[in-house]
Scaffold this motif. Structure first.
Motif, short mmCIF file in Angstrom:
data_model
loop_
_atom_site.label_atom_id
_atom_site.label_comp_id
_atom_site.label_asym_id
_atom_site.label_seq_id
_atom_site.Cartn_x
_atom_site.Cartn_y
_atom_site.Cartn_z
N ASP A 79 -5.82 -12.81 -4.89
CA ASP A 79 -4.47 -12.89 -5.95
C ASP A 79 -3.19 -11.86 -5.22
N VAL A 80 -3.11 -11.81 -3.85
CA VAL A 80 -2.25 -10.73 -3.54
C VAL A 80 -0.80 -11.27 -3.49
N TRP A 81 0.10 -10.46 -3.98
CA TRP A 81 1.65 -10.59 -4.09
C TRP A 81 2.11 -9.49 -3.31
N ARG A 82 3.50 -9.69 -2.73
CA ARG A 82 4.21 -8.70 -2.15
C ARG A 82 5.54 -9.13 -2.38
N ARG A 83 6.45 -8.41 -3.14
CA ARG A 83 7.75 -8.41 -3.48
C ARG A 83 8.57 -7.38 -3.04
N PHE A 84 9.81 -7.73 -2.43
CA PHE A 84 10.94 -6.55 -2.11
C PHE A 84 12.05 -6.79 -2.73
N ALA A 85 12.57 -5.55 -3.13
CA ALA A 85 14.20 -5.65 -3.88
C ALA A 85 14.93 -5.57 -2.42
N VAL A 86 15.89 -6.65 -2.63
CA VAL A 86 17.03 -6.82 -1.58
C VAL A 86 18.33 -6.76 -2.01
N ARG A 87 19.27 -6.61 -1.51
CA ARG A 87 20.66 -7.15 -1.74
C ARG A 87 21.29 -8.17 -1.14
N ARG A 88 22.15 -9.12 -1.78
CA ARG A 88 22.50 -10.19 -1.18
C ARG A 88 24.18 -9.67 -0.30
N GLY A 89 24.55 -8.82 -1.01
CA GLY A 89 25.89 -8.15 -0.51
C GLY A 89 26.00 -6.66 -0.78
N LEU A 90 27.22 -6.21 -0.29
CA LEU A 90 27.20 -4.66 -0.54
C LEU A 90 27.27 -4.20 -1.94
N TRP A 91 27.90 -5.11 -2.85
CA TRP A 91 28.00 -4.61 -4.22
C TRP A 91 27.18 -5.75 -5.23
N ALA A 92 26.56 -6.45 -4.62
CA ALA A 92 25.44 -7.41 -5.31
C ALA A 92 24.27 -6.80 -5.84
N ARG A 127 0.32 -7.01 7.56
CA ARG A 127 0.75 -5.53 7.38
C ARG A 127 -0.20 -5.08 6.27
N MET A 128 -0.32 -6.10 5.17
CA MET A 128 -1.07 -5.40 4.15
C MET A 128 -2.53 -5.50 4.39
N VAL A 129 -3.02 -6.38 5.07
CA VAL A 129 -4.25 -6.29 5.91
C VAL A 129 -4.72 -4.91 6.49
N CYS A 130 -3.60 -4.64 7.02
CA CYS A 130 -3.87 -3.20 7.90
C CYS A 130 -3.71 -1.81 7.01
N GLY A 131 -3.18 -2.02 5.81
CA GLY A 131 -2.67 -1.04 4.86
C GLY A 131 -1.39 -0.41 5.07
N LEU A 132 -0.48 -1.22 6.07
CA LEU A 132 0.78 -0.66 6.45
C LEU A 132 1.62 -0.93 5.05
N LEU A 133 1.34 -1.93 4.24
CA LEU A 133 2.01 -2.26 2.98
C LEU A 133 1.10 -2.44 2.00
N PRO A 134 1.58 -1.76 0.76
CA PRO A 134 0.75 -1.94 -0.23
C PRO A 134 1.05 -3.60 -1.36
N PRO A 135 0.00 -4.05 -1.50
CA PRO A 135 0.33 -5.25 -2.28
C PRO A 135 1.14 -5.03 -3.59
N SER A 136 2.14 -5.57 -4.07
CA SER A 136 2.85 -5.48 -5.36
C SER A 136 1.78 -5.86 -6.57
N GLU A 137 0.84 -6.82 -6.50
CA GLU A 137 0.08 -7.31 -7.12
C GLU A 137 -1.28 -7.57 -6.55
N GLY A 138 -2.48 -7.68 -7.09
CA GLY A 138 -3.63 -8.22 -6.53
C GLY A 138 -3.97 -6.91 -5.70
N GLU A 139 -5.19 -7.39 -4.86
CA GLU A 139 -5.91 -6.25 -4.31
C GLU A 139 -6.57 -6.86 -2.94
N VAL A 140 -6.63 -5.62 -1.99
CA VAL A 140 -6.95 -6.30 -0.59
C VAL A 140 -8.29 -5.30 -0.56
N LEU A 141 -9.26 -5.87 -0.37
CA LEU A 141 -10.69 -5.08 -0.34
C LEU A 141 -11.18 -5.12 1.26
#
Length: 319
Positions: A11-24, A60-74
């Motif tokens: 149950d692996v999830w990965r979310r990123f916080a992004v901006r749609r514009g400079l002031w958004a 990248r999560m499988v390689c450990g370069l990114l941690p999952p936001s939820e769930g686990e990689v074993l």
């Protein structure tokens, strides 16, 4: 294959916080959504889907370069630690990137780049490391070229060097992230055959990521199809190529090149890939699906087992 999986995603999830514009205000982009996957020792699993569907993020999560936001990689039954020289999985999980030139230090001789992962092994002396590097360069067809620099090689040769570096530690798992997409057809075949030969020699498990179903099917007996962050179908290569159950898989199979070099059907999927910032409700494929009904627009489909090792996430699969 018997035994416990070497690699498991729960149950692996990965979310990123992004901006749609400079002031958004910041928005959440869901790149990977609830993926369950397993890989056994020595197995090759293909992961296929359009660009932007989350394949590389998952790799990248499988390689450990990114941690999952939820769930686990074993890995080997234990949570996969972050990548790094002190990681307990260092050397056991490696990655081959799409662009070998950017992943090689231009100031280092290629032999030094390939040798670098061995330096953490204090049991290996300089002479033994050099012997291993020379042997690996011979295996990838570049014998005696260890003292050259990356710019002195062609794209296909640099990708062979990237493969040599990934395999120098004799890893248990190798993630291949679009390793041949930037190469021409003849060089693609050379690199793919090299990867298959190496697997016969050393026995690593491959997670092979590509947007090209033909390449994945050549390398992997088992294939998983990803769409907008979710797996939508997984099964034996023969099943997915002959009788795909999910409409998205059917479109990918229809777009595969034929012997004449032309795809069978390049218009079987309408519209563009929706934005992961605003995924459609229900089944995320429904805006592009000709079989969509009201339930597809409102409910996320559960996995449906069609046969041993073959499952699909669709309200109206072709069975």
């Amino acid at each position: 294959m018997s035994g416990e999986p070497l690699l498991q995603l729960r149950d692996v999830w990965r979310r990123f916080a992004v901006r749609r514009g400079l002031w958004a205000e910041r928005a959440l982009l869901t790149a990977v959504a609830g993926v369950d996957m397993s890989l056994r020792a020595g197995e090759s699993l293909g992961l296929v889907g359009e660009s932007g569907c989350g394949k590389s993020t998952l790799g990248r999560m499988v390689c450990g370069l990114l941690p999952p936001s939820e769930g686990e990689v074993l890995f080997d039954g234990q949570p996969l630690p972050p990548a790094g020289p002190r990681s307990t999985a260092a050397g056991r999980v490696q990655m081959v990137f799409q662009d070998p030139f950017s992943s090689l230090n231009p100031r280092w001789r290629v032999g030094t780049s390939v040798e670098e992962p061995l330096r953490r092994n204090k049991d290996l002396g300089r002479a033994e490391r050099a012997e291993r590097v020379a042997d690996m360069f011979s295996r990838v067809g570049l014998a005696g070229l260890e003292r050259r620099y990356p710019h002195e090689f062609s794209g296909g040769q640099r990708q062979r060097i990237a493969v040599a570096r990934a395999l120098i530690t004799r890893p248990d798992v190798v993630v291949c992230d679009e390793p041949v997409s930037a190469l021409d057809a003849s060089v693609q075949a050379q690199v793919l055959n090299l990867l298959r030969d190496v697997q016969e020699d050393f026995g690593p498990a491959y997670l092979f990521i590509s947007h090209d179903l033909a390449v994945v099917s050549f390398m992997c007996p088992r294939v998983a199809v990803m769409y907008l962050g979710r797996l939508v179908e997984e099964g034996p290569r023969e099943r997915l190529l002959r009788t795909p159950a999910h409409p998205y898989t059917q479109a990918l199979v229809a777009a595969m090149p034929t012997a004449g070099g032309l795809s069978l059907n390049t218009s079987s999927v309408a519209a563009e890939l929706p934005s992961p910032l605003a995924p459609p409700p229900g089944c995320t494929f429904h805006p592009r699906c000709t079989r969509a009904t009201d339930v597809c627009c409102s409910e996320i489909p559960d996995w449906r087992t069609l046969d041993e090792g073959w499952r699909v996430r669709c309200h109206h699969p072709s069975v």
